[in-house]
Design an enzyme around this catalytic site. Structure first.
Site, PDB file in Angstrom:
ATOM      1  N   TRP A   1      -1.621  -3.839   0.185  1.00  0.00           N
ATOM      2  CA  TRP A   1      -0.641  -3.678  -0.898  1.00  0.00           C
ATOM      3  C   TRP A   1       0.674  -3.142  -0.352  1.00  0.00           C
ATOM      4  O   TRP A   1       1.743  -3.526  -0.817  1.00  0.00           O
ATOM      5  CB  TRP A   1      -1.208  -2.808  -2.021  1.00  0.00           C
ATOM      6  CG  TRP A   1      -2.421  -3.459  -2.618  1.00  0.00           C
ATOM      7  CD1 TRP A   1      -3.713  -3.007  -2.568  1.00  0.00           C
ATOM      8  CD2 TRP A   1      -2.467  -4.713  -3.305  1.00  0.00           C
ATOM      9  NE1 TRP A   1      -4.554  -3.902  -3.177  1.00  0.00           N
ATOM     10  CE2 TRP A   1      -3.825  -4.950  -3.640  1.00  0.00           C
ATOM     11  CE3 TRP A   1      -1.509  -5.665  -3.667  1.00  0.00           C
ATOM     12  CZ2 TRP A   1      -4.237  -6.101  -4.327  1.00  0.00           C
ATOM     13  CZ3 TRP A   1      -1.922  -6.809  -4.349  1.00  0.00           C
ATOM     14  CH2 TRP A   1      -3.263  -7.018  -4.666  1.00  0.00           C
TER      15      TRP A   1
ATOM     16  N   ASP B   1       3.005   3.814  -5.015  1.00  0.00           N
ATOM     17  CA  ASP B   1       2.121   2.923  -5.759  1.00  0.00           C
ATOM     18  C   ASP B   1       0.823   3.695  -5.992  1.00  0.00           C
ATOM     19  O   ASP B   1       0.048   3.916  -5.078  1.00  0.00           O
ATOM     20  CB  ASP B   1       1.867   1.665  -4.910  1.00  0.00           C
ATOM     21  CG  ASP B   1       0.896   0.696  -5.572  1.00  0.00           C
ATOM     22  OD1 ASP B   1       0.316   1.043  -6.616  1.00  0.00           O
ATOM     23  OD2 ASP B   1       0.717  -0.410  -5.023  1.00  0.00           O
TER      24      ASP B   1
ATOM     25  N   LYS C   1      -7.066  -0.097 -13.641  1.00  0.00           N
ATOM     26  CA  LYS C   1      -8.085   0.729 -12.982  1.00  0.00           C
ATOM     27  C   LYS C   1      -8.349   1.978 -13.833  1.00  0.00           C
ATOM     28  O   LYS C   1      -9.402   2.094 -14.433  1.00  0.00           O
ATOM     29  CB  LYS C   1      -7.644   1.115 -11.563  1.00  0.00           C
ATOM     30  CG  LYS C   1      -7.594  -0.097 -10.615  1.00  0.00           C
ATOM     31  CD  LYS C   1      -6.230  -0.270 -10.092  1.00  0.00           C
ATOM     32  CE  LYS C   1      -6.013  -1.303  -9.019  1.00  0.00           C
ATOM     33  NZ  LYS C   1      -6.842  -2.449  -8.867  1.00  0.00           N
TER      34      LYS C   1
HETATM   35  N1  PMP Z   1      -1.230  -1.989  -5.594  1.00  0.00           N
HETATM   36  C1  PMP Z   1      -2.497  -1.560  -5.504  1.00  0.00           C
HETATM   37  C2  PMP Z   1      -2.778  -0.264  -4.801  1.00  0.00           C
HETATM   38  C3  PMP Z   1      -3.517  -2.323  -6.050  1.00  0.00           C
HETATM   39  O1  PMP Z   1      -4.786  -1.912  -5.954  1.00  0.00           O
HETATM   40  C4  PMP Z   1      -3.205  -3.540  -6.704  1.00  0.00           C
HETATM   41  C5  PMP Z   1      -4.246  -4.413  -7.365  1.00  0.00           C
HETATM   42  N2  PMP Z   1      -5.516  -4.207  -7.124  1.00  0.00           N
HETATM   43  C6  PMP Z   1      -1.883  -3.948  -6.750  1.00  0.00           C
HETATM   44  C7  PMP Z   1      -0.917  -3.142  -6.207  1.00  0.00           C
HETATM   45  C8  PMP Z   1      -1.478  -5.230  -7.409  1.00  0.00           C
HETATM   46  O2  PMP Z   1      -1.500  -5.033  -8.760  1.00  0.00           O
HETATM   47  P1  PMP Z   1      -1.184  -6.176  -9.818  1.00  0.00           P
HETATM   48  O3  PMP Z   1      -2.254  -7.188  -9.692  1.00  0.00           O
HETATM   49  O4  PMP Z   1      -1.207  -5.403 -11.097  1.00  0.00           O
HETATM   50  O5  PMP Z   1       0.150  -6.721  -9.520  1.00  0.00           O
END
Ligand code: PMP
Length: 360
Positions: A103, A172, A196
């Protein structure tokens, strides 16, 4: 309820059963309105009360200071990878990032399109199984901000402490928001996809220090934090039902004692799962350094792929679902967010012990 399984999914993830029950009870007729929340105008008094109450609860749960705005956006955490630099990069167009996994990498890929990024530290050499040492001298003083991923959902690491810097820290927190007390004032921006610890996918929470909004001219309205801040997240139609469920999740967390209480429970749950893995003959946690271990996501694996497959299949049969690890790590991953009951972790621990006995 007897027909509910234990869902260890990394997200969308398990929600408190009491919340789902309440949503079910209110599904057809929300508070004598004769409508479902899904059918309501976002400008109706009922919905204004819902979004107002969601913000109030979140402010209380996280002790959010008054100089921070709480925004309910769409586009997932992934849109924040772009919105953050769009709103924060100043004239020098510099930003610093710490790369602790998939991420972070995606966030870095977006900022590269807009500016000059310095990756201060990186833990890719060991499949992101640790949080790298951060040398404050490597953080550029003239950058607009420093970005981190507080909890790395795929690799199961968590920043044990914040890097020392005078830059605004942008984080994040998708996979750890509301799981432990944090000091919001130490951050410039905290963002989190909901799916989550907050509610269903579709809404993204952004907590932004007010002075970090409105500094870049001529941003597209929908990508400008100020648009949402000035309009109470009601510039356009927000994800109304997701915000309603988030409100119920926040109220549920309040009712059980708030973030400090859930943090104690989360630590207890994580401790028992890590202990079962560490004490087994077959399994090893992806993160060996206990200081960096996440209390939300626990990737673990056996040497043999056959054993991993067998574990996942037999666990599934036993009602312990979605334990397959992310494809980049393999093996298993137990995501044990706020809504995973202690009993779910106890069942998993028992299962790990029995499986280890029979198969090693
Ligand atoms: N950042 C983290 C730490 C994540 O765990 C996730 C998704 N599991 C995301 C970003 C991406 O999130 P989204 O699918 O809501 O764009």
């Amino acid at each position: 309820m007897s027909n509910r399984i234990y869902n260890f999914s990394a997200g969308p993830a398990t929600l408190p059963e009491a919340v789902l029950q309440k949503a079910a009870d209110e599904m057809l007729n929300y508070k004598e309105s004769g409508m479902s929340v899904m059918e309501m105008s976002h400008r109706s008094q009922e919905f204004m009360d819902i979004i107002g109450s969601a913000e109030k609860s979140l402010r209380g749960l996280m002790n959010i200071p008054n100089n921070y705005k709480v925004l309910f956006l769409q586009g997932g955490a992934s849109l924040q990878f772009l919105m953050v630099p769009m709103n924060l990069l100043n004239d020098s167009k510099k930003a610093d990032y710490i790369n602790t996994g998939a991420w972070s990498k995606k966030a870095i890929a977006e900022v590269k399109k807009l500016g000059d990024v310095n990756v201060v530290a990186d833990s890719s050499d060991k499949t992101f199984s640790y949080i790298p040492e951060i040398n404050p001298g490597q953080i550029r003083k003239d950058s607009s901000y420093l970005h981190i991923t507080s909890n790395n959902t795929i690799y199961g690491t968590r920043f044990p402490e914040l890097p020392a810097t005078n830059l605004p820290i942008v984080t994040d927190m998708s996979s750890m928001i509301l799981s432990e007390p944090i000091d919001v004032a130490k951050y410039g921006i905290i963002y989190a996809g909901a799916q989550k610890n907050i509610g269903p996918s579709g809404v993204t929470v952004v907590i932004v220090r007010e002075d970090l909004t409105g500094n870049v001219a001529n941003l597209p309205s929908m990508l400008d934090y100020k648009t949402y801040a000035d309009n109470g997240s009601l510039f356009n139609t927000p994800p109304t039902y997701a915000i309603y469920i988030a409100k119920l999740v926040f109220e549920h967390l309040e009712s059980i004692g708030g973030v400090e209480t859930i943090h104690k429970i989360n630590k207890q749950k994580a401790k028992m799962v890590y202990e079962a893995i560490d004490n087994s003959r077959l399994f090893k946690a992806h993160v060996q350094n206990t200081r960096d271990r996440s209390i939300m996501n626990i990737p673990f694996f056996a040497e043999s792929d056959e054993i991993n497959k067998k574990f996942i299949a037999e666990a599934d049969d036993a009602g312990l679902k979605t334990l397959k690890g992310h494809r980049s790590v393999g093996g298993m991953r137990a995501s044990i967010y706020n809504a995973m009951p202690i009993e779910g972790c106890e069942k998993l621990v028992e299962f790990i012990k029995d499986f280890d006995k029979v198969n090693s």
